[in-house]
Design a protein around this motif. Structure first.
Motif: not given
Length: 180
Positions: A107-111
């Motif tokens: 989902c292209n979320s920065p983690v």
């Protein structure tokens, strides 16, 4: 070093464990104990890295309205993969190749961020903790703010890295060394 957990963990906090998850829930980190601290960084590499992540397809917003990137710092020994580690993708900036911004490719979320050196902490993107995220304790590197106006909201703001921030990092390193 952070390794994929060998056993499946349920995503319910217990025993001082909270979970950081990507936007779609396919990636999760288990974070044990209290964080080192929570802050917003305005340095040029955080702004550039956040801008590049935000440009990915369907990526969520990374920077706060003032342009800062919010992180919660955890000691490396208190972070484990709970699920989806195979979905993580590293992004490096040319001007800072020893630092990776880690994004959930689902989902292209920065983690989180990873460092190719001996740092004992891991910055977790604050938004990944959802409602359990601690409040921001300070702003750092505000000399890089684009509009130059620090909000008057009572959060301490520093042009660089303040001694209190450095002391937190140092004391957490000593505590980790002695397994406290």
């Amino acid at each position: 070093m952070l390794r994929c957990a060998q056993t499946r963990m349920t995503l319910q906090g217990s025993g001082g464990t909270v979970f950081a998850q990507c936007s779609c829930g396919s990636v999760a980190l288990a974070l044990k104990g209290a964080p080192i601290g929570s802050f917003a960084c305005f340095c040029d590499t955080c702004q550039e890295g956040s801008s590049r992540i935000e440009a990915l397809p369907n990526a969520p917003s990374v920077r706060d309205p003032d342009g800062g990137t919010e992180y919660v710092l955890y000691r490396k020994d208190r972070v484990a993969y709970a699920k989806g580690s195979e979905l993580l993708k590293d992004y490096k900036l040319e001007q800072n190749p020893r630092t990776s911004r880690v994004v959930a490719s689902c989902c292209n979320s920065p983690v989180m961020m990873r460092f190719d050196d001996t740092r004992h902490w891991i910055p977790i993107y604050r938004a990944r903790l959802g409602p359990s995220a601690p409040a921001i304790q300070m702003r750092i590197c505000t000399s890089f703010m684009q509009n130059g106006e620090v909000p008057a909201d009572g959060v301490p703001s520093h042009r660089g890295y303040p001694p209190a921030f450095m002391l937190k990092l140092l004391s957490s390193g000593v505590a980790m060394l002695f397994r406290l």
